[in-house]
Design a protein around this motif. Structure first.
Motif, PDB file in Angstrom:
ATOM      1  N   SER A 162      68.708 -64.262  51.782  1.00  0.00           N
ATOM      2  CA  SER A 162      67.650 -64.196  50.776  1.00  0.00           C
ATOM      3  C   SER A 162      68.167 -63.611  49.460  1.00  0.00           C
ATOM      4  O   SER A 162      67.761 -64.042  48.383  1.00  0.00           O
TER       5      SER A 162
ATOM      6  N   SER B 102      67.967 -65.397  45.850  1.00  0.00           N
ATOM      7  CA  SER B 102      67.183 -64.813  44.762  1.00  0.00           C
ATOM      8  C   SER B 102      68.031 -64.297  43.600  1.00  0.00           C
ATOM      9  O   SER B 102      67.570 -64.293  42.458  1.00  0.00           O
TER      10      SER B 102
ATOM     11  N   ALA C 231      66.788 -65.214  39.999  1.00  0.00           N
ATOM     12  CA  ALA C 231      66.207 -64.113  39.232  1.00  0.00           C
ATOM     13  C   ALA C 231      66.989 -63.865  37.943  1.00  0.00           C
ATOM     14  O   ALA C 231      66.403 -63.494  36.915  1.00  0.00           O
TER      15      ALA C 231
END
Length: 182
Positions: free
Chosen positions: A109, A113, A117
Motif C-alpha cells: 500500500s 500511495s 500522493a
C-alpha cells in the motif's frame, strides 16, 4: 538419522542415535496423532473464529508470531506460545526467539500511495519515484499481511514511479538541450 519418535513426544530435546548430539526439536502435533483416532478439529459455527488454513474449522488459538487463527490440527505449541504451521516453516532452522510484537506494515500500500500522493506536490516526485522502486525491490518477497493480499499494488506503484522518473529524465534532457549552444 531419524530421531526416535518416543523421545520427541516426551520433550523438546532428542538425542541423535548415530552421533549422540542433543537436538532441540519442534514437532507438528499431527505427528503424534494416533492412526486409528486422528485429532479432528471442531467445525466453526456462524460468528465463531475460523482457522486461517481451514476456514470451516473452529479456531482454538491465535498464532503468537503473526496473529492468524489456528484450529486444533494446525496449532503448534512451543512452551506457552502457539504458532501456525506457516510461522513454524518460516522459522525452521533459524536460531531466534519469538518476537513479542508482530509488525504489520503494508509495504504494498505504501508503494502504491507514495508515487500517487507525491503528485499533489509534484516536485516531490523526484524523490518519491525512486523511493517507490527501491521499496518494491526490497519488500517484494515479504509477506504482505495477515489477510491474503496480492502484489498488484507493487506493480501499479512501480509503473507510476517509472512514468514519473521517465518524465523527470525527459524534462531534464529537454532543458539541457534547449539551454545548450544555439
Amino acid at each position: 538419522m531419524p530421531l526416535p519418535k518416543w523421545e520427541l513426544a516426551a520433550s523438546d530435546e532428542a538425542v541423535c542415535t548415530l552421533c549422540g548430539s542433543r537436538n532441540t526439536v519442534r514437532v507438528f502435533p499431527a505427528t503424534f496423532a494416533q492412526q486409528h483416532a486422528p485429532a479432528l478439529p471442531e467445525g466453526a459455527e456462524e460468528g465463531q473464529a475460523a482457522c486461517f488454513d481451514h476456514p470451516n474449522k473452529k479456531a482454538v488459538a491465535a498464532c503468537q508470531q503473526c496473529g492468524r487463527f489456528v484450529c486444533q490440527l494446525c496449532a503448534v505449541e512451543f512452551g506457552a506460545e502457539t504458532w501456525c504451521p506457516s510461522c513454524v516453516a518460516a522459522g525452521a532452522g533459524k536460531a531466534r526467539s519469538a518476537s513479542t510484537e508482530t509488525p504489520r506494515m503494508l509495504y504494498d500500500s505504501i508503494a502504491l500511495s507514495l508515487p500517487l500522493a507525491s503528485l499533489l506536490v509534484w516536485p516531490l516526485t523526484i524523490v518519491a519515484a525512486p523511493a517507490t522502486l527501491a521499496l518494491t525491490v526490497m519488500k517484494w518477497r515479504q509477506p504482505l499481511s495477515l489477510v491474503r493480499r496480492f502484489r498488484w499494488r507493487f506493480v501499479v506503484g512501480s509503473a507510476v514511479a517509472f512514468v514519473e522518473t521517465g518524465l523527470w529524465i525527459w524534462g531534464l534532457v529537454y532543458l539541457v538541450t534547449r539551454a545548450g549552444p544555439k
